[in-house]
Design a protein around this motif. Structure first.
Motif, PDB file in Angstrom:
ATOM      1  N   ASN A  54       0.625  -1.332   0.189  1.00 40.18           N
ATOM      2  CA  ASN A  54      -0.221   0.083  -0.433  1.00 40.18           C
ATOM      3  C   ASN A  54       0.712   0.884  -0.612  1.00 40.18           C
ATOM      4  O   ASN A  54       0.240   2.446  -0.983  1.00 40.18           O
ATOM      5  CB  ASN A  54      -0.657  -0.208   1.065  1.00 40.18           C
TER       6      ASN A  54
ATOM      7  N   THR B 288     -15.043  -3.546   4.310  1.00 37.65           N
ATOM      8  CA  THR B 288     -14.710  -3.081   5.407  1.00 37.65           C
ATOM      9  C   THR B 288     -15.259  -3.902   6.680  1.00 37.65           C
ATOM     10  O   THR B 288     -15.402  -4.591   7.044  1.00 37.65           O
ATOM     11  CB  THR B 288     -15.021  -1.845   5.661  1.00 37.65           C
TER      12      THR B 288
ATOM     13  N   PRO C 229      -9.532  -6.137   4.017  1.00 47.32           N
ATOM     14  CA  PRO C 229      -8.411  -5.124   4.021  1.00 47.32           C
ATOM     15  C   PRO C 229      -7.855  -4.888   2.598  1.00 47.32           C
ATOM     16  O   PRO C 229      -7.637  -3.762   2.705  1.00 47.32           O
ATOM     17  CB  PRO C 229      -8.086  -4.806   5.403  1.00 47.32           C
ATOM     18  N   VAL C 230      -7.244  -6.101   1.818  1.00 45.37           N
ATOM     19  CA  VAL C 230      -6.426  -5.538   1.087  1.00 45.37           C
ATOM     20  C   VAL C 230      -7.435  -5.390  -0.377  1.00 45.37           C
ATOM     21  O   VAL C 230      -6.745  -4.117  -1.164  1.00 45.37           O
ATOM     22  CB  VAL C 230      -6.411  -7.286   0.157  1.00 45.37           C
TER      23      VAL C 230
ATOM     24  N   GLU D 266      -8.005  -1.288   0.834  1.00 39.94           N
ATOM     25  CA  GLU D 266      -6.421  -0.504   0.933  1.00 39.94           C
ATOM     26  C   GLU D 266      -5.875  -0.691  -1.465  1.00 39.94           C
ATOM     27  O   GLU D 266      -5.700   0.887  -1.696  1.00 39.94           O
ATOM     28  CB  GLU D 266      -5.274  -1.676   0.718  1.00 39.94           C
TER      29      GLU D 266
ATOM     30  N   GLU E 261      -8.827   2.323  -2.335  1.00 36.37           N
ATOM     31  CA  GLU E 261      -7.975   3.364  -1.906  1.00 36.37           C
ATOM     32  C   GLU E 261      -6.923   4.676  -2.220  1.00 36.37           C
ATOM     33  O   GLU E 261      -6.974   5.534  -2.562  1.00 36.37           O
ATOM     34  CB  GLU E 261      -8.417   3.661  -0.303  1.00 36.37           C
ATOM     35  N   SER E 262      -5.827   3.257  -2.757  1.00 41.14           N
ATOM     36  CA  SER E 262      -4.893   3.784  -3.611  1.00 41.14           C
ATOM     37  C   SER E 262      -5.615   3.652  -4.849  1.00 41.14           C
ATOM     38  O   SER E 262      -4.343   4.825  -5.395  1.00 41.14           O
ATOM     39  CB  SER E 262      -3.610   2.615  -3.827  1.00 41.14           C
TER      40      SER E 262
END
Length: 440
Positions: free
Chosen positions: A121, A320, A325-326, A329, A332-333
């Motif tokens: 991330n 979420t 979580p991956v 991430e 969001e990136s």
């Protein structure tokens, strides 16, 4: 088979292709590989016969493949494995499509390790397991996309290539492809893959007497090409180098099936692999997350639970809540690469319709997303609804001066476009060929 002498595919390759075709889940992103009909080569002959007039100058063509549409080659050098029976070192071998022996239990676990990724991330880049290197070979050639296997049994762009070669195209000169590692997400695509794609287009342009180049793509290749044209190159460069972009089954706005495959335990069905292992592998890739539905193309509820509903604008919260979580991430990136803006070149959007396509999922639990309790369907190509196929290009048509044309092909499955006469004919027409029966 990695811990013993590697088996030669031989006659067993037919079994691999059969298993591959039969193991694809009814709802799967794996539909971006065409069905392997025995008479597909007749399509090329019929299309050549339909050509009334050829252009005086052949427009060079660059092929942008789909998700799982490029061959991947791997090599092991001191690989760290969880399994004693997996090889630690190897000569180069085909990771995708894998050989039959690679998928025999328990060695399928070795394949899963080799093809999985880890997302960093902090950098936005993806990494294979230590000791595993993976490449997409034959960049600028056709071997990496025409067929996905060394024995030319699983064809993707084979009909298109066969047709164009019969009409005078020369592979490696005015007919080239840009294979890529389709596992990674858009942050790494932009950082590492778009530069070589731009250089290939410039080289092809120059090699053909400064003739502007046409692009064509399948499935995720449409989104890939759109992000490249919208964000990586400027308008002056496009005006000079790009003649047109023809997208087949372009998943511009994403697919609800991506939600299913990232969430559900039974969303994966390939070679009889353990679905838990395979789901984790797919979650480790960036591309399925990139193909999640985007609010720009979808505005309806897509996931329903007893306590709340989720639209395309709520996917960070969805994953979420689902404790993945991956995916959060990765999303969001790379938000800026979802729902790209206008491409700024003449665009042909070829899409299938009239096929039942997953549109939303309902779950009986707020926390357990193993399998939906209900599924609704809408019009589409069996993998992507009409919203994901045409909504963004319709917006682009009002935002750019270059023409955007739409060509709907009734009952054309998502991955079958490169083997469908009407779709391939649009490519020919975009290259300046006059057809006896133009497809409107």
């Amino acid at each position: 088979m990695q811990c013993v002498e590697r088996a030669t595919v031989g006659v067993f390759f037919v079994l691999l292709v059969t298993c591959f075709a039969e193991s694809r889940h009814e709802w799967s992103l794996l539909r971006s590989i065409p069905q392997q009909s025995a008479d597909r080569h007749e399509v090329a002959k019929k299309l050549v016969y339909r050509v009334d007039q050829r252009p005086a100058v052949l427009t060079p063509l660059v092929i942008i493949p789909s998700l799982i549409g490029s061959r991947l080659e791997a090599q092991l050098d001191g690989k760290v494995s969880q399994h004693w029976y997996c090889s630690k070192n190897s000569k180069p071998f085909w990771l995708w499509l894998p050989e039959t022996a690679e998928m025999v239990p328990p060695f399928d676990n070795c394949w899963a390790e080799n093809i999985a990724l880890t997302f960093d991330n902090a950098t936005g880049l993806y990494h294979s397991l230590p000791g595993v290197s993976v490449t997409a070979p034959y960049f600028g050639q056709l071997q990496g996309v025409e067929y996905l296997d060394a024995n030319n049994k699983t064809g993707v762009w084979d009909v298109v290539v066969e047709t164009l070669v019969a009409l005078g195209y020369e592979p490696g000169v005015n007919l080239v492809s840009a294979p890529y590692d389709w596992r990674v997400g858009p942050t790494q695509v932009v950082a590492q893959q778009f530069g070589p794609l731009k250089a290939l287009i410039e080289q092809t342009y120059s090699l053909n007497g400064n003739t502007p180049v046409a692009l064509t793509s399948l499935s995720m290749g449409g989104l890939y090409g759109a992000v490249f044209l919208n964000s990586f190159v400027d308008q002056a460069w496009k005006d000079q180098h790009i003649a047109s972009f023809t997208s087949l089954s372009g998943a511009f706005g994403g697919s609800v099936i991506s939600i299913y495959e990232l969430l559900c335990l039974n969303g994966q069905n390939l070679y009889g692999l353990d679905p838990v292992i395979l789901r984790e592998v797919v979650r480790s890739w960036g591309s399925p997350t990139w193909l999640l539905p985007t609010p720009g193309a979808y505005n309806s509820t897509m996931v329903i639970t007893p306590e709340r509903n989720y639209t395309a604008a709520d996917f960070v919260q969805l994953f979420t809540d689902a404790e993945v979580p991956v995916v959060v991430e990765i999303m969001e990136s790379s938000m800026q690469y979802f729902a790209p803006g206008p491409v700024g070149v003449p665009l042909n959007v070829v899409y299938g319709f009239n096929l039942s396509t997953m549109a939303s999922l309902e779950f009986s639990s707020n926390t357990n997303f193993t399998e939906p309790s209900g599924v609704t369907f809408d019009n589409g190509d069996g993998t992507v609804t009409l919203g994901g196929l045409i909504e963004l290009p319709q917006q682009w048509a009002a935002q750019q001066t270059q023409p955007v044309q739409f060509f709907g092909v009734a009952n054309m499955p998502h991955g079958n476009a490169t083997h469908t006469p009407e779709a391939v004919q649009i490519i020919l027409q975009s290259l300046g060929f006059t057809m006896s029966e133009p497809f409107q």
